[in-house]
Design a protein around this motif. Structure first.
Motif, mmCIF file in Angstrom:
data_model
loop_
_atom_site.group_PDB
_atom_site.id
_atom_site.type_symbol
_atom_site.label_atom_id
_atom_site.label_comp_id
_atom_site.label_asym_id
_atom_site.label_seq_id
_atom_site.Cartn_x
_atom_site.Cartn_y
_atom_site.Cartn_z
ATOM 1 N N LEU A 29 0.809 -1.208 0.000
ATOM 2 C CA LEU A 29 0.000 0.000 0.000
ATOM 3 C C LEU A 29 0.845 1.262 0.000
ATOM 4 C CD1 LEU A 29 -2.851 -1.034 2.477
ATOM 5 C CD2 LEU A 29 -2.994 -0.787 -0.009
ATOM 6 N N ILE A 30 2.005 1.209 0.685
ATOM 7 C CA ILE A 30 2.851 2.407 0.711
ATOM 8 C C ILE A 30 3.852 2.398 -0.430
ATOM 9 C CG2 ILE A 30 2.634 2.566 3.220
ATOM 10 C CD1 ILE A 30 5.480 1.479 3.430
ATOM 11 N N GLY A 31 3.806 1.346 -1.242
ATOM 12 C CA GLY A 31 4.744 1.234 -2.353
ATOM 13 C C GLY A 31 4.772 2.438 -3.269
ATOM 14 N N PRO A 32 3.595 2.970 -3.712
ATOM 15 C CA PRO A 32 3.613 4.110 -4.630
ATOM 16 C C PRO A 32 4.381 5.302 -4.094
ATOM 17 C CG PRO A 32 1.438 3.120 -4.554
ATOM 18 C CD PRO A 32 2.245 2.457 -3.484
ATOM 19 N N LEU A 33 4.469 5.442 -2.750
ATOM 20 C CA LEU A 33 5.179 6.579 -2.189
ATOM 21 C C LEU A 33 6.682 6.394 -2.185
ATOM 22 C CD1 LEU A 33 2.851 7.270 0.894
ATOM 23 C CD2 LEU A 33 2.810 8.371 -1.358
ATOM 24 N N ARG A 34 7.125 5.091 -2.321
ATOM 25 C CA ARG A 34 8.552 4.809 -2.210
ATOM 26 C C ARG A 34 9.089 4.062 -3.424
ATOM 27 N NH1 ARG A 34 9.407 1.838 3.396
ATOM 28 N NH2 ARG A 34 11.550 2.396 2.870
ATOM 29 N N ALA A 35 8.278 3.952 -4.452
ATOM 30 C CA ALA A 35 8.609 3.074 -5.569
ATOM 31 C C ALA A 35 9.940 3.414 -6.202
ATOM 32 C CB ALA A 35 7.495 3.124 -6.612
ATOM 33 N N ARG A 36 10.209 4.699 -6.370
ATOM 34 C CA ARG A 36 11.418 5.094 -7.088
ATOM 35 C C ARG A 36 12.664 4.760 -6.291
ATOM 36 N NH1 ARG A 36 9.480 5.007 -11.985
ATOM 37 N NH2 ARG A 36 7.683 6.377 -12.255
ATOM 38 N N ALA A 37 12.549 4.814 -4.968
ATOM 39 C CA ALA A 37 13.734 4.628 -4.137
ATOM 40 C C ALA A 37 13.930 3.183 -3.708
ATOM 41 C CB ALA A 37 13.640 5.528 -2.906
ATOM 42 N N GLN A 38 12.861 2.401 -3.585
ATOM 43 C CA GLN A 38 12.976 1.067 -3.017
ATOM 44 C C GLN A 38 12.009 0.104 -3.721
ATOM 45 O OE1 GLN A 38 12.728 1.211 1.202
ATOM 46 N NE2 GLN A 38 13.727 -0.738 1.494
ATOM 47 N N PRO A 39 12.425 -0.487 -4.845
ATOM 48 C CA PRO A 39 11.543 -1.396 -5.582
ATOM 49 C C PRO A 39 11.422 -2.770 -4.943
ATOM 50 C CG PRO A 39 13.645 -1.199 -6.701
ATOM 51 C CD PRO A 39 13.677 -0.224 -5.577
ATOM 52 N N LEU A 40 12.199 -3.053 -3.876
ATOM 53 C CA LEU A 40 12.151 -4.351 -3.212
ATOM 54 C C LEU A 40 12.180 -4.147 -1.706
ATOM 55 C CD1 LEU A 40 12.444 -7.499 -3.184
ATOM 56 C CD2 LEU A 40 14.916 -7.126 -3.234
ATOM 57 N N VAL A 41 11.212 -4.758 -1.013
ATOM 58 C CA VAL A 41 11.147 -4.706 0.443
ATOM 59 C C VAL A 41 10.874 -6.115 0.946
ATOM 60 C CG1 VAL A 41 9.997 -3.773 2.474
ATOM 61 C CG2 VAL A 41 10.299 -2.334 0.448
ATOM 62 N N ALA A 42 11.670 -6.597 1.907
ATOM 63 C CA ALA A 42 11.488 -7.952 2.423
ATOM 64 C C ALA A 42 11.908 -8.003 3.885
ATOM 65 C CB ALA A 42 12.305 -8.953 1.608
ATOM 66 N N ASP A 43 11.407 -9.020 4.585
ATOM 67 C CA ASP A 43 11.761 -9.189 5.989
ATOM 68 C C ASP A 43 11.500 -10.637 6.395
ATOM 69 O OD1 ASP A 43 12.712 -8.566 8.452
ATOM 70 O OD2 ASP A 43 11.092 -7.207 9.008
ATOM 71 N N LEU A 44 12.007 -11.012 7.581
ATOM 72 C CA LEU A 44 11.811 -12.329 8.150
ATOM 73 C C LEU A 44 10.780 -12.259 9.274
ATOM 74 C CD1 LEU A 44 15.553 -13.392 8.373
ATOM 75 C CD2 LEU A 44 13.829 -14.607 7.026
ATOM 76 N N SER A 45 10.078 -13.365 9.510
ATOM 77 C CA SER A 45 9.123 -13.407 10.611
ATOM 78 C C SER A 45 9.823 -13.325 11.957
ATOM 79 C CB SER A 45 8.278 -14.683 10.538
ATOM 80 O OG SER A 45 9.117 -15.834 10.538
ATOM 81 N N SER A 46 11.095 -13.681 11.997
ATOM 82 C CA SER A 46 11.909 -13.551 13.209
ATOM 83 C C SER A 46 13.365 -13.444 12.793
ATOM 84 C CB SER A 46 11.710 -14.752 14.138
ATOM 85 O OG SER A 46 12.585 -14.669 15.259
ATOM 86 N N HIS A 47 14.121 -12.671 13.554
ATOM 87 C CA HIS A 47 15.545 -12.518 13.270
ATOM 88 C C HIS A 47 16.409 -13.279 14.269
ATOM 89 C CE1 HIS A 47 15.274 -9.388 10.110
ATOM 90 N NE2 HIS A 47 14.145 -9.090 10.732
ATOM 91 N N LEU A 48 15.792 -14.141 15.063
ATOM 92 C CA LEU A 48 16.523 -14.899 16.064
ATOM 93 C C LEU A 48 15.986 -16.315 16.148
ATOM 94 C CD1 LEU A 48 18.552 -15.094 18.431
ATOM 95 C CD2 LEU A 48 16.707 -14.293 19.929
ATOM 96 N N ILE A 49 16.894 -17.284 16.064
ATOM 97 C CA ILE A 49 16.571 -18.688 16.309
ATOM 98 C C ILE A 49 17.290 -19.097 17.586
ATOM 99 C CG2 ILE A 49 16.811 -21.050 15.483
ATOM 100 C CD1 ILE A 49 16.668 -20.014 12.652
ATOM 101 N N SER A 50 16.519 -19.489 18.588
ATOM 102 C CA SER A 50 17.079 -19.903 19.877
ATOM 103 C C SER A 50 17.122 -21.424 19.935
ATOM 104 C CB SER A 50 16.243 -19.351 21.034
ATOM 105 O OG SER A 50 16.277 -17.936 21.055
#
Length: 261
Positions: A29-50
């Protein structure tokens, strides 16, 4: 009908998927506001495995959104380490280590996923530059051996890691949700090495990387056993004193109990 216990058991996985989808939709939804600067956005469900004493492996969800044409490649690499590969030869009826080769910068874990077959949207030059795929991995070292021997030892290293379950042999499929959203579940085995990992996400179009992102992941041991090992390593004197006091206390308690009987 699914038993109630099974439905409740699946709630964490379902909740994780819903949260990931909601986050990806928010990115879209916020892509149109940032499209020129950031065509790819990704993340993990967690950044830590214990890792605890009952750890049997786990799964993480990697999700994101793209803006513009292209396919997605994800590469997850474990911490780099030095590995010795030994070849056994039969001498006088016995198998002994005849030759050893040391490789450096070997990832402790290696996983690749793609939203389409690689040969449909990539080329060898791009894949080799980013070391995408087991057949394009190369490690410094090898010593004074011929190129053919080096390839043999390298292939043996990769084969050993595949058998251990820390090198995934095939390209895992990444699901596309419409034209923008994507998601993939990454499985980590029970023997996953500890350390700092990184997930590399590429947006590729016409054989060229048009956008890339790196996100960290940490695998660490937790629990009483790890705390004791850390204490022994970081404060050996205090650990030794505590071990002696515990041993004396256990001996006194055992002697007192036997005297009563």
């Amino acid at each position: 009908m699914m038993p109630a216990s099974d439905r409740f058991a699946r709630l964490p996985a379902i909740l994780a998927f819903v949260l990931a989808l909601a986050a990806a939709l928010a990115v879209a939804l916020i892509g149109p506001l940032r499209a020129r600067a950031q065509p790819l956005v990704a993340d993990l469900s967690s950044h830590l495995i214990s890792i605890t004493s009952s750890f049997t492996g786990t799964e993480l969800l990697l999700f994101g959104a793209t803006d513009g044409p292209g396919e997605v490649i994800v590469v997850i690499r474990g911490p780099a380490e030095t590995v010795d590969i030994r070849r056994k030869d039969r001498i006088l009826g016995m198998w002994i280590n005849a030759q050893s080769v040391r490789f450096a910068q070997v990832p402790a874990f290696y996983w690749v996923g793609a939203s389409a077959p690689l040969d449909q949207f990539t080329n060898d030059q791009m894949l080799s530059r980013h070391r995408i795929g087991l057949n394009r991995l190369d490690f410094p070292g090898g010593g004074d051996i011929t190129p053919e021997e080096r390839i043999t030892f390298r292939d043996a290293l990769i084969r050993n890691r595949q058998q251990a379950g820390v090198f995934v042999p095939s390209i895992q499929p990444i699901s596309r949700l419409g034209d923008r959203l994507f998601r993939v579940t990454v499985s980590f085995p029970s023997n996953v090495p500890t350390g700092a990992y990184r997930a590399e996400i590429f947006l590729v179009h016409d054989g060229r990387v048009v956008s890339a992102q790196t996100t960290p992941l940490f695998v660490r041991k937790d629990g009483l056993g790890d705390n004791i090992a850390r204490l022994a390593h970081e404060q050996p004197f205090g650990y030794g004193v505590a071990a002696v006091l515990i041993a004396l206390g256990a001996g006194w308690a055992a002697g007192f109990a036997f005297r009563r009987f």
